[in-house]
Design an enzyme around this catalytic site. Structure first.
Site, PDB file in Angstrom:
ATOM      1  N   LYS A 112      -3.879  25.560 -16.143  1.00 30.97           N
ATOM      2  CA  LYS A 112      -2.457  24.713 -16.233  1.00 30.97           C
ATOM      3  C   LYS A 112      -2.506  23.749 -17.045  1.00 30.97           C
ATOM      4  O   LYS A 112      -1.550  23.312 -18.172  1.00 30.97           O
ATOM      5  CB  LYS A 112      -2.179  24.208 -14.811  1.00 30.97           C
ATOM      6  N   ARG A 138       3.654  21.981  -5.045  1.00 29.80           N
ATOM      7  CA  ARG A 138       2.686  22.623  -4.446  1.00 29.80           C
ATOM      8  C   ARG A 138       2.638  22.934  -3.082  1.00 29.80           C
ATOM      9  O   ARG A 138       1.905  23.857  -2.521  1.00 29.80           O
ATOM     10  CB  ARG A 138       1.336  22.068  -4.519  1.00 29.80           C
ATOM     11  N   ARG A 156     -16.959  22.947 -16.701  1.00 32.88           N
ATOM     12  CA  ARG A 156     -16.124  21.426 -16.889  1.00 32.88           C
ATOM     13  C   ARG A 156     -16.941  20.357 -16.057  1.00 32.88           C
ATOM     14  O   ARG A 156     -17.063  19.354 -16.423  1.00 32.88           O
ATOM     15  CB  ARG A 156     -14.911  21.527 -16.304  1.00 32.88           C
ATOM     16  N   ARG A 178     -16.029  15.937 -13.725  1.00 32.95           N
ATOM     17  CA  ARG A 178     -14.881  15.413 -12.765  1.00 32.95           C
ATOM     18  C   ARG A 178     -15.065  15.318 -11.342  1.00 32.95           C
ATOM     19  O   ARG A 178     -15.885  16.508 -10.762  1.00 32.95           O
ATOM     20  CB  ARG A 178     -13.787  16.400 -13.034  1.00 32.95           C
ATOM     21  N   ARG A 222     -10.608  23.767  -2.804  1.00 31.09           N
ATOM     22  CA  ARG A 222      -9.308  23.611  -3.682  1.00 31.09           C
ATOM     23  C   ARG A 222      -8.709  24.889  -3.677  1.00 31.09           C
ATOM     24  O   ARG A 222      -7.481  25.172  -3.458  1.00 31.09           O
ATOM     25  CB  ARG A 222      -9.615  23.217  -4.903  1.00 31.09           C
TER      26      ARG A 222
END
Ligand code: AP5
Length: 194
Positions: A14, A89, A128, A134, A145
């Site tokens: 996204k 969401r 990532r 992160r 998630r």
């Protein structure tokens, strides 16, 4: 004036696509995740409020999220269209977006749904994690998630399907290939790049 939503599971691409599509369609990309993250980094009162929620991979409460989006959509640049990355969401957020847009008798033009298999997106996010660190990219939190997305966000697809707004795009493959699929699919709905 183009108003787009970008929906998809964590790691579907996204944020990556939002940055490109913002240029392509000449509209601001608005990411609730980025807004929350920058508040966390800057230690603002909002950041302090949402830090633990994000670390756990939960959703920030609707009232807080809705308030932030309503304020952001009221800014001048968003008056000429926008691409919302990661909002709405939840069903409550869908209702709030409807309310905000109804003030200008407006609606969403399309909802781009990025579809990707869980194993692929988990692999992307673990990569990532190594590259960027992160806080919500540990395997346990990534999987949580995914569950939160399935429980709370999947139901909004049916709502937009009923309005015939959903554009399903295969999010696997190179970034530019995915962009081309999105642009082609939107062109079929007479939504053109600038
Ligand atoms: P958010 O920042 O929106 O995170 P997310 O939905 O979990 O999505 P990601 O950023 O992990 O993935 P993405 O789909 O954007 O993919 P990306 O382009 O980054 O939200 C974070 C948190 O904020 C939420 O958990 C929640 O706490 C809170 N929040 C945000 N919005 C909220 C809301 N509306 N309500 C309540 N709470 C909210 O790509 C991922 C990786 O893959 C990158 O490394 C990228 O380089 C790579 N990649 C991208 N495309 C490709 C490709 N085609 N091939 C290979 N690699 C690719």
């Amino acid at each position: 004036m183009t108003r787009l939503l970008l929906v998809g599971p964590p790691g579907a691409g996204k944020g990556t696509q939002a940055a490109i599509l913002a240029e392509t369609y000449g509209i601001p990309a608005i990411s609730t995740g980025d807004i929350f993250r920058s508040n966390v980094v800057n230690g603002t009162p909002l950041g302090l409020q949402v830090k633990a929620i994000m670390e756990a991979g939960e959703y920030v409460p609707d009232d807080l999220t809705n308030e932030i989006v309503a304020a952001r959509l009221g800014e001048t640049d968003a008056r000429a269209g926008f691409l919302l990355d990661g909002y709405p969401r939840t069903l409550d957020q869908v209702n709030e977006l409807d309310r905000i847009l109804s003030i200008d008798h407006a609606g969403v033009d399309a909802v781009v749904l990025l579809e990707a298999e869980t194993d692929e997106v988990v692999a992307r996010l673990l990569k990532r994690a190594i590259e960027q660190g992160r806080i919500d990219d540990t395997e346990e939190v990534i999987r949580h998630r995914m569950d939160v997305y399935a429980e709370q966000t999947s139901p909004i697809i049916a709502v937009y399907d009923k309005r015939d707004l959903v554009v399903r795009v295969n999010a696997l493959g190179a970034v530019d290939e995915v962009t081309a699929r999105i642009v082609d699919a939107l062109a079929q709905r007479n939504i053109s790049a600038v």
